[in-house]
Design an enzyme around this catalytic site. Structure first.
Site, PDB file in Angstrom:
ATOM      1  N   GLU A   1      35.038  43.937  38.846  1.00 41.70           N
ATOM      2  CA  GLU A   1      35.940  44.944  38.016  1.00 41.70           C
ATOM      3  C   GLU A   1      35.228  44.806  36.779  1.00 41.70           C
ATOM      4  OE1 GLU A   1      40.640  45.145  36.544  1.00 41.70           O
ATOM      5  OE2 GLU A   1      39.396  43.347  36.319  1.00 41.70           O
TER       6      GLU A   1
ATOM      7  N   HIS B   1      46.220  48.067  42.354  1.00 43.58           N
ATOM      8  CA  HIS B   1      47.361  47.502  41.656  1.00 43.58           C
ATOM      9  C   HIS B   1      47.482  47.522  40.175  1.00 43.58           C
ATOM     10  CE1 HIS B   1      44.189  44.533  41.048  1.00 43.58           C
ATOM     11  NE2 HIS B   1      45.098  43.873  40.292  1.00 43.58           N
ATOM     12  N   ASP B   2      46.600  48.048  39.555  1.00 41.81           N
ATOM     13  CA  ASP B   2      46.872  47.963  38.098  1.00 41.81           C
ATOM     14  C   ASP B   2      47.075  49.668  37.516  1.00 41.81           C
ATOM     15  OD1 ASP B   2      46.404  45.450  37.523  1.00 41.81           O
ATOM     16  OD2 ASP B   2      44.180  45.835  37.394  1.00 41.81           O
TER      17      ASP B   2
ATOM     18  N   ASP C   1      39.749  37.654  45.689  1.00 38.84           N
ATOM     19  CA  ASP C   1      39.850  37.883  44.163  1.00 38.84           C
ATOM     20  C   ASP C   1      39.194  36.700  43.427  1.00 38.84           C
ATOM     21  OD1 ASP C   1      40.647  39.401  41.718  1.00 38.84           O
ATOM     22  OD2 ASP C   1      41.814  40.471  43.207  1.00 38.84           O
TER      23      ASP C   1
ATOM     24  N   ASP D   1      37.323  39.649  38.797  1.00 40.78           N
ATOM     25  CA  ASP D   1      38.054  40.091  37.927  1.00 40.78           C
ATOM     26  C   ASP D   1      37.755  40.148  36.525  1.00 40.78           C
ATOM     27  OD1 ASP D   1      41.166  40.518  37.643  1.00 40.78           O
ATOM     28  OD2 ASP D   1      41.186  38.985  35.997  1.00 40.78           O
TER      29      ASP D   1
HETATM   30  C1  GLC Z   1      42.442  42.574  36.041  1.00 36.57           C
HETATM   31  C2  GLC Z   1      43.621  42.561  36.962  1.00 36.57           C
HETATM   32  C3  GLC Z   1      44.993  42.565  36.702  1.00 36.57           C
HETATM   33  C4  GLC Z   1      45.149  41.517  35.849  1.00 36.57           C
HETATM   34  C5  GLC Z   1      44.035  41.151  34.566  1.00 36.57           C
HETATM   35  C6  GLC Z   1      44.120  39.977  33.874  1.00 36.57           C
HETATM   36  O1  GLC Z   1      42.468  43.814  35.585  1.00 36.57           O
HETATM   37  O2  GLC Z   1      43.074  43.625  38.210  1.00 36.57           O
HETATM   38  O3  GLC Z   1      46.165  42.911  37.421  1.00 36.57           O
HETATM   39  O4  GLC Z   1      46.417  41.522  35.084  1.00 36.57           O
HETATM   40  O5  GLC Z   1      42.799  41.357  35.310  1.00 36.57           O
HETATM   41  O6  GLC Z   1      43.772  38.863  35.117  1.00 36.57           O
END
Ligand code: GLC
Ligand code: CA
Length: 564
Positions: free
Chosen positions: A258, A333-334, A102, A204
């Site tokens: 992402e 995971h979100d 990540d 991210d």
């Molecule tokens: C992304 C991650 C998430 C995190 C956020 C802030 O959306 O997947 O888990 O809380 O970024 O880093």
């Protein structure tokens, strides 16, 4: 080139996401760790996956479970040491798998040495590593924050009488990419990991990195849609192209961004080959399907429709017909567990809906990503009490709701479907204590359904298990490149029960039939050109030859036929 058929390893890979805190605890402190992952490499190899993606394992005070990084070049002590990491990477490569990490560089932790220096004085050499607004200019223009109890992304800091920007929690200050020194620090850090031998990054919230540093009022065109504003910063593509030229292009690696806020018509700007930015990204259209408009974590009242689900995937597939590349995923995971969200986790339908969803992911164009536990059909835990939750997102939202005197029972009901902790409960390895995840007290409760068949050991023994179907379906994708590169065509678009499509390659065409309903579903085959259709795989009884006129699918049945 006809269609999108240029072969590359990361298009042909199946990715498996590991949330280290919840995967496997090797030392009994209740927290998953790196050695725990290394201990399971033979299992991961047995699945047939090619790439492992690790959620953040860097040094972090864990305000947001590792997404608040205080040292990008060190391993979080709870997870182990750099030696443990090196051994993990070696074990992965020995087994001919790859590792992506990540990359969390929209923000750091407030405990990172850069931020500690930055907040000391207005003239500190690190001051300009972050976004500051001097308080004598008044209150800064509104910026929304995901994890702030008052939704406010500006935090007042007394030492220098100024506000700093944090799109996420107060402990996640945003890095200032407009400062070339920050970019060089990040590129060097990326080289550090690539030189160790890692095979790529998942980036991210990468569309958020560029900001208008005059911090204007939100333009009216983004009214109510701060995510789209955040994702469309003025220098975003310049930064991504620079990162590619200076770092990514020097290595044989894969990148997946992402991408909240990125729309269909913007997609190719990120991933068309000639843009030299990223390989692929995760769009958010599916994730929004069962949510209130503009609300990431609030469930919508009426149920989502299969026609909407199909439309999303069909539109996104079309974007990549000739150029670029996409990703396919139903969970991470979100977000809550895929079988609970897109299938049906009641005992009668759990198995078929979990395997039907595997059939879907593994027969679409785009690189499929699976989240740990999906291979055994893990389900939402649906906590009753706020005490059971660990996620900063749920906890902050609860405090906010309590402060506003909202209906807390309704809040908790919503979290049963929406909370990120649904996917963060420990991996279920066997039917022993704590599902074999830990010898100690797990940091978050284990879903009790590990005792009734939802665990790896039981499913390895059962030839009809979700796990064994998953492995078989991966083999089928690999045997038939048409399932990776073939053209996608949606059939019977208005059907609310069956999702049907073909994947057509030069030599072969495959017909994919997926039932998304508890009822038997009849599907007409009259218009499908076929000489004969041979069954390739099904999660239930299916005729070995495709009938001429119609087929009746059982609840949540999936079947693939080779049309020749
Ligand atoms: C992304 C991650 C998430 C995190 C956020 C802030 O959306 O997947 O888990 O809380 O970024 O880093
Ligand atoms: Ca541990």
């Amino acid at each position: 080139m006809e269609g999108n058929t240029a072969r590359i390893w990361w298009k042909e890979s199946v990715v498996y996401q590991i949330y280290p805190r919840s995967f496997n605890d090797s030392n009994g402190d209740g927290i998953g760790d790196i050695r725990g992952i290394t201990d399971k490499l033979d299992y991961l190899k047995s699945l047939g996956v090619d790439v492992l993606w690790l959620n953040p394992v860097y040094e972090s005070p864990n305000d947001d479970n590792g997404y608040d990084i205080s040292d990008y070049r060190a391993i979080m002590s709870e997870f182990g040491s750099m030696d443990d990491f090196d051994a993990l990477l070696e074990g992965i490569h020995q087994r001919d798998m790859r590792l992506i990490m990540d990359l969390v560089v929209n923000h750091s932790s407030d405990e990172h040495r850069w931020f500690k220096a930055s907040r000391k004085s207005r003239t500190n050499p690190f001051r300009d590593y972050y976004h500051w607004w001097p308080a004598e200019k008044g209150v800064p223009p509104k910026r929304w924050s995901y994890f702030d109890q008052e939704d406010n992304a500006w935090q007042y800091d007394e030492t220098t009488n100024a506000y700093y920007l944090h799109y996420f929690s107060v402990k996640q200050p945003d890095l200032k990419w407009e400062n070339p020194k920050v970019r060089q620090e990040i590129y060097e850090m990326m080289r550090f990991w690539f030189d160790k031998g890692i095979d790529g990054f998942r980036m991210d919230v990468i569309p958020f990195i560029s900001k208008d540093t005059s911090y204007p009022e939100l333009p009216a065109s983004y009214d109510g849609d701060f995510i789209a504003y955040y994702a469309n910063g003025p220098r975003l593509h310049e930064f991504l192209q620079e990162m590619n030229a200076q770092v990514l292009s020097q290595y044989d690696v894969m990148t997946v961004g992402e991408a909240p806020g990125v729309t269909l018509d913007q997609a190719l700007d990120f991933v068309a080959e000639d843009r030299k930015e990223l390989n692929m990204f995760f769009h958010f259209d599916l994730l929004a399907l069962d949510r209130e408009p503009g609300e990431v974590f609030k469930m919508r009242k009426d149920p989502w429709k299969l026609t909407e689900f199909k439309a999303i995937h069909s539109k996104w597939d079309q974007v990549f017909e000739e150029k670029g590349w996409g990703s396919i995923f139903l969970c991470n995971h979100d977000f809550p567990r895929s079988v609970s969200r897109w299938g049906n986790d009641t005992p009668a339908y759990w198995r078929n809906s979990a395997t039907m969803l595997h059939t879907f992911c593994l027969s679409m164009r785009g690189t499929p990503f699976f989240y740990q536990g999906e291979e055994i059909g893990m389900t939402n835990i649906r906590f009753d009490s706020i005490e059971d939750y660990r996620d900063i997102n749920t906890l902050n939202a609860y405090h906010k709701a309590a402060h506003n005197c909202d209906d807390l029972q309704a809040f908790l009901e919503n979290e049963k479907d929406a909370s990120r902790d649904n996917s963060r409960t420990p991996m279920q390895w066997n039917s022993g204590e704590n599902a074999g995840f830990t010898q100690g007290d797990p940091w978050i409760k284990v879903n009790p359904n590990y005792r009734t068949g939802i665990n790896v050991a039981d499913q390895e023994k059962d030839p009809d298990s979700v796990l064994n179907y998953f492995k078989k379906m991966i083999r089928i994708r690999k045997e038939h490149p048409e399932l990776i590169y073939g053209a996608y065509q949606l059939l019977d678009e208005d059907n609310q029960k069956v999702y049907a499509y073909t994947r057509k390659g030069k030599e072969k065409t495959f017909l994919v039939l997926l039932s998304f309903t508890e009822e038997a579903a009849e599907f007409s085959l009259k218009d499908i050109p076929k000489v004969k259709g041979q069954l390739v795989i099904s999660n239930d009884h299916a005729p070995s030859q495709l009938p001429e006129d119609r087929i009746v699918l059982s609840p949540y049945q999936a079947a693939i036929y080779a049309l020749s």
